[in-house]
Motif scaffolding. Structure first.
Motif, PDB file in Angstrom:
ATOM      1  N   GLN A  23       0.800  -1.201  -0.194  1.00 27.56           N
ATOM      2  CA  GLN A  23       0.044  -0.024   0.016  1.00 27.56           C
ATOM      3  C   GLN A  23       1.027   1.193  -0.040  1.00 27.56           C
ATOM      4  N   ASP A  24       2.102   1.268   0.657  1.00 27.23           N
ATOM      5  CA  ASP A  24       2.953   2.301   0.596  1.00 27.23           C
ATOM      6  C   ASP A  24       3.331   2.699  -0.586  1.00 27.23           C
ATOM      7  N   ILE A  25       3.944   1.660  -1.329  1.00 29.09           N
ATOM      8  CA  ILE A  25       4.303   1.689  -2.692  1.00 29.09           C
ATOM      9  C   ILE A  25       3.471   2.227  -3.639  1.00 29.09           C
ATOM     10  N   ALA A  26       2.253   1.757  -3.623  1.00 32.12           N
ATOM     11  CA  ALA A  26       1.138   2.173  -4.278  1.00 32.12           C
ATOM     12  C   ALA A  26       0.616   3.552  -4.091  1.00 32.12           C
ATOM     13  N   ALA A  27       0.789   4.013  -2.776  1.00 31.81           N
ATOM     14  CA  ALA A  27       0.667   5.374  -2.564  1.00 31.81           C
ATOM     15  C   ALA A  27       1.519   6.268  -3.219  1.00 31.81           C
ATOM     16  N   LEU A  28       2.806   6.020  -3.276  1.00 33.08           N
ATOM     17  CA  LEU A  28       4.004   6.564  -4.095  1.00 33.08           C
ATOM     18  C   LEU A  28       3.509   6.923  -5.347  1.00 33.08           C
ATOM     19  N   ASN A  29       3.512   5.386  -6.135  1.00 33.56           N
ATOM     20  CA  ASN A  29       3.696   5.256  -7.384  1.00 33.56           C
ATOM     21  C   ASN A  29       2.550   4.005  -7.892  1.00 33.56           C
ATOM     22  N   PRO A  30       1.364   4.352  -8.171  1.00 31.89           N
ATOM     23  CA  PRO A  30       0.489   3.311  -8.272  1.00 31.89           C
ATOM     24  C   PRO A  30       0.754   2.394  -9.425  1.00 31.89           C
ATOM     25  N   GLU A  31       1.656   2.837 -10.170  1.00 35.34           N
ATOM     26  CA  GLU A  31       1.969   2.154 -11.508  1.00 35.34           C
ATOM     27  C   GLU A  31       3.045   1.158 -11.379  1.00 35.34           C
ATOM     28  N   ARG A  32       3.581   1.379 -10.204  1.00 32.64           N
ATOM     29  CA  ARG A  32       5.015   0.415  -9.934  1.00 32.64           C
ATOM     30  C   ARG A  32       4.641  -1.047  -9.796  1.00 32.64           C
ATOM     31  N   ASP A  33       5.202  -1.858 -10.081  1.00 33.60           N
ATOM     32  CA  ASP A  33       5.249  -3.429  -9.852  1.00 33.60           C
ATOM     33  C   ASP A  33       5.605  -3.523  -8.367  1.00 33.60           C
ATOM     34  N   THR A  34       4.642  -3.741  -7.453  1.00 32.95           N
ATOM     35  CA  THR A  34       5.032  -3.798  -6.106  1.00 32.95           C
ATOM     36  C   THR A  34       6.089  -5.105  -5.932  1.00 32.95           C
ATOM     37  N   LYS A  35       6.099  -6.352  -6.223  1.00 39.09           N
ATOM     38  CA  LYS A  35       6.914  -7.168  -6.106  1.00 39.09           C
ATOM     39  C   LYS A  35       8.129  -6.823  -6.624  1.00 39.09           C
ATOM     40  N   GLU A  36       8.219  -6.444  -7.834  1.00 43.67           N
ATOM     41  CA  GLU A  36       9.781  -6.238  -8.345  1.00 43.67           C
ATOM     42  C   GLU A  36      10.398  -4.891  -7.498  1.00 43.67           C
ATOM     43  N   ALA A  37       9.445  -4.184  -7.157  1.00 41.55           N
ATOM     44  CA  ALA A  37      10.076  -2.992  -6.137  1.00 41.55           C
ATOM     45  C   ALA A  37      10.806  -3.700  -5.000  1.00 41.55           C
ATOM     46  N   PHE A  38       9.803  -4.582  -4.102  1.00 43.24           N
ATOM     47  CA  PHE A  38      10.237  -5.174  -3.193  1.00 43.24           C
ATOM     48  C   PHE A  38      11.471  -5.854  -3.225  1.00 43.24           C
ATOM     49  N   LYS A  39      11.593  -6.592  -4.249  1.00 47.21           N
ATOM     50  CA  LYS A  39      12.939  -7.427  -4.802  1.00 47.21           C
ATOM     51  C   LYS A  39      14.244  -6.517  -4.904  1.00 47.21           C
ATOM     52  N   GLU A  40      13.927  -5.483  -5.805  1.00 46.25           N
ATOM     53  CA  GLU A  40      14.910  -4.464  -5.657  1.00 46.25           C
ATOM     54  C   GLU A  40      15.631  -3.993  -4.577  1.00 46.25           C
ATOM     55  N   ILE A  41      14.687  -3.244  -3.655  1.00 47.58           N
ATOM     56  CA  ILE A  41      14.964  -2.709  -2.404  1.00 47.58           C
ATOM     57  C   ILE A  41      15.505  -3.711  -1.348  1.00 47.58           C
ATOM     58  N   LEU A  42      15.139  -4.907  -1.473  1.00 46.86           N
ATOM     59  CA  LEU A  42      15.870  -5.866  -0.736  1.00 46.86           C
ATOM     60  C   LEU A  42      17.404  -6.344  -1.123  1.00 46.86           C
ATOM     61  N   ALA A  43      17.433  -6.326  -2.200  1.00 47.32           N
ATOM     62  CA  ALA A  43      18.678  -6.485  -2.885  1.00 47.32           C
ATOM     63  C   ALA A  43      19.525  -5.345  -2.622  1.00 47.32           C
TER      64      ALA A  43
END
Length: 217
Positions: free
Chosen positions: A193-213
């Protein structure tokens, strides 16, 4: 030696690293991998280092080492940009890099030409717990008035949610929820929900994976 301490004192290495990491996380949320070249802050894939690139010719390299931190900045419109000078001044580099711990320069052993992309540099001495730089410009010159773009380039580093939003509202041409951005700056666990609030078009799973890396690199 012509080394002088930087006053007023700059951020501590810990504050600097945390601010850069937070900004990089926000950039990952805002821009997918195919647009990663537009991210203002990027992390080295395997080293404790961050790079700032405003895509208009201004860059900052920030390396975190056991002996301290090395910052090299290049303001392409600054008068100390030797690539734009009427006459190349090799002594500028010799004086600016004088007496800096050689270990920092190992980061450029495979591409030494990048050392010329510099209009200012500074480093943190972990033994003395202070930031330093060479006061080596022309005689009778006020260094603070000719800082090689230091103040301008370091102003890209935002240490609070409020500062980041002031920049991001303009850069991304949208308004951001302070509570969500502050949550990331405070180091709290973020949700889809936080990711979507900042960028509704972002792939959240992809973003989480990048952030973790990023956090694990």
């Amino acid at each position: 030696m012509n080394i002088v301490p930087i006053k007023p004192a700059y951020l501590s290495p810990e504050e600097l690293y945390y601010s850069l990491q937070t900004m990089a996380i926000l950039e990952i949320i805002m821009l997918p991998p195919e647009a990663a070249w537009l991210r203002l802050v990027k992390k080295h894939p395997s080293r404790k280092a961050y790079f700032i690139d405003d895509v208009s010719g201004n860059i900052v390299d920030i390396w975190f080492e056991a002996i301290g931190v090395f910052i090299k900045g290049f303001d392409h419109e600054n008068e100390w940009n030797q690539f734009a000078a009427d006459k190349w001044d090799e002594t500028f580099f010799q004086k600016t890099y004088q007496d800096i711990p050689k270990q920092f320069f190992e980061n450029y052993k495979d591409d030494k030409e990048k050392l010329y992309e510099m209009t200012f540099c500074m480093w943190y001495d972990a033994k003395e717990n202070c930031w330093k730089q060479n006061a080596n410009l022309e005689k009778n010159t006020d260094y603070e008035e000719r800082d090689g773009g230091k103040d301008f380039l370091l102003s890209y580093i935002y240490t609070s949610a409020e500062e980041w939003i002031d920049w991001a509202n303009y850069y991304y041409k949208k308004n951001f929820d302070l509570k969500v951005v502050k949550k990331i700056y405070d180091g709290e666990t973020i949700t889809t929900q936080d990711i979507a609030a900042l960028n509704p078009e972002r792939d959240t799973k992809e973003a989480f994976k990048e952030i973790l890396a990023l956090k694990n690199s």
